[in-house]
Design an enzyme around this catalytic site. Sequence first.
Site, PDB file in Angstrom:
ATOM      1  N   SER A 172       0.893  -1.033   0.095  1.00  0.00           N
ATOM      2  CA  SER A 172      -0.092   0.043  -0.016  1.00  0.00           C
ATOM      3  C   SER A 172       0.714   1.277   0.059  1.00  0.00           C
ATOM      4  O   SER A 172       0.585   2.215  -0.714  1.00  0.00           O
ATOM      5  CB  SER A 172      -0.920  -0.032   1.214  1.00  0.00           C
ATOM      6  OG  SER A 172      -0.156   0.061   2.348  1.00  0.00           O
ATOM      7  N   ALA A 192       1.679   1.813  -3.471  1.00  0.00           N
ATOM      8  CA  ALA A 192       0.694   2.024  -4.398  1.00  0.00           C
ATOM      9  C   ALA A 192       0.322   3.403  -4.021  1.00  0.00           C
ATOM     10  O   ALA A 192      -0.364   3.959  -5.144  1.00  0.00           O
ATOM     11  CB  ALA A 192      -0.574   1.094  -4.040  1.00  0.00           C
ATOM     12  N   ARG A 193       0.141   4.143  -2.916  1.00  0.00           N
ATOM     13  CA  ARG A 193      -0.177   5.476  -2.697  1.00  0.00           C
ATOM     14  C   ARG A 193       0.688   6.395  -3.556  1.00  0.00           C
ATOM     15  O   ARG A 193       0.115   7.518  -3.932  1.00  0.00           O
ATOM     16  CB  ARG A 193      -0.081   5.724  -1.090  1.00  0.00           C
ATOM     17  CG  ARG A 193      -1.372   5.382  -0.677  1.00  0.00           C
ATOM     18  CD  ARG A 193      -0.863   5.547   0.819  1.00  0.00           C
ATOM     19  NE  ARG A 193      -2.011   4.649   1.675  1.00  0.00           N
ATOM     20  CZ  ARG A 193      -2.855   5.492   2.124  1.00  0.00           C
ATOM     21  NH1 ARG A 193      -2.842   7.002   2.234  1.00  0.00           N
ATOM     22  NH2 ARG A 193      -3.865   4.921   3.059  1.00  0.00           N
ATOM     23  N   LEU A 218       8.127  -9.171 -12.145  1.00  0.00           N
ATOM     24  CA  LEU A 218       6.996  -8.054 -11.795  1.00  0.00           C
ATOM     25  C   LEU A 218       6.551  -7.136 -12.864  1.00  0.00           C
ATOM     26  O   LEU A 218       7.598  -6.806 -13.769  1.00  0.00           O
ATOM     27  CB  LEU A 218       7.652  -7.302 -10.663  1.00  0.00           C
ATOM     28  CG  LEU A 218       8.140  -7.796  -9.419  1.00  0.00           C
ATOM     29  CD1 LEU A 218       9.248  -7.062  -8.533  1.00  0.00           C
ATOM     30  CD2 LEU A 218       6.898  -8.430  -8.385  1.00  0.00           C
ATOM     31  N   GLU A 219       5.268  -6.946 -13.074  1.00  0.00           N
ATOM     32  CA  GLU A 219       5.065  -6.002 -14.307  1.00  0.00           C
ATOM     33  C   GLU A 219       4.786  -4.678 -13.652  1.00  0.00           C
ATOM     34  O   GLU A 219       3.956  -4.394 -13.079  1.00  0.00           O
ATOM     35  CB  GLU A 219       3.673  -6.460 -14.777  1.00  0.00           C
ATOM     36  CG  GLU A 219       3.759  -7.799 -14.939  1.00  0.00           C
ATOM     37  CD  GLU A 219       2.438  -8.572 -14.470  1.00  0.00           C
ATOM     38  OE1 GLU A 219       1.637  -8.011 -14.150  1.00  0.00           O
ATOM     39  OE2 GLU A 219       2.580 -10.039 -14.267  1.00  0.00           O
TER      40      GLU A 219
END
Lengths: 195, 90
Positions: free
Chosen positions: A122, A125-126, A148-149
């Site tokens: 998270s 992601a933020r 990882l994409e």
Amino acid sequence: MLLSNLEIHKALDEKRLVIDPEPLPRVKGLRDKYCPYDSHTVDLKLGNEIKIPKLEAATIDFSAPGSIANLIAQNSEQQILEENRPYTLNPSKFLLAQTLETITLPIIKGSMPLAARIEGKSSRARCGLLVHFTAPTVHPGWSGPLTLEIINLGQAKLNLHLGMPIAQLIVEQVYGEIASNPSQFQNQITPEGRA
Amino acid sequence: MEKWLECTISPGQFTGEFAVQGKMFDDTEFSLFAPKADLNFSGNPSWDKPVQGSIRVTISEQEDELLLVNLPRPTFENGQAITVKKNQIK
């Protein structure tokens, strides 16, 4: 059923799950700045190889068989991350990377197999960092680093550092027997060792 | 049952993996990325000089001259299980 952090430790001890190098410490001590384990996840770090697709001029046709792997491999620019030399990912840009850790989910006769899912963090992601968008599943029998994409969906540039915690692994038990597992030969072991 | 399927091997995207290209029973091509541990080849493949080799498969079904085999990783085109001819297998 998702494994708790203690069950993840147990799976590591019993070699039903192998993460190499093993994320440490298992429990945060007084002098530890960081512990990779949360209640039911374990953090994975960014490996040193980054591949930037250079396919602006290409058209990928999924119904044109046999060429896609070569096309992608040939049209990637490589960057190697080094200590204190991050890669700066611009907004809206996409690249491929791998986890520093190799994940192995051996299929052990007489034992319920484990599967896993890779998810973002998270905190990343933020800032707009997406680390996977369509392929989170790690199947029983898998062995290898996880690809990882990565996309920067935010507005700021993001510095990607070698070894930074970038994703988290959720480990789960697969209920029941697997009928025809395509990966089963990869790491099938018996309690006595590799078959 | 573990066997080896003939294929063409060139460099992959990441260290330790290779781009693999092969043919199914009807000559339709498939491609995938596979780790070195699941490949058998000699030499040093490059993009302009891919090498002939084989990829580890398990046979899950067979009928006459056809075999349904499972590859170590999914193909881009046809999932992880593909049908090949018996004579493509070593």
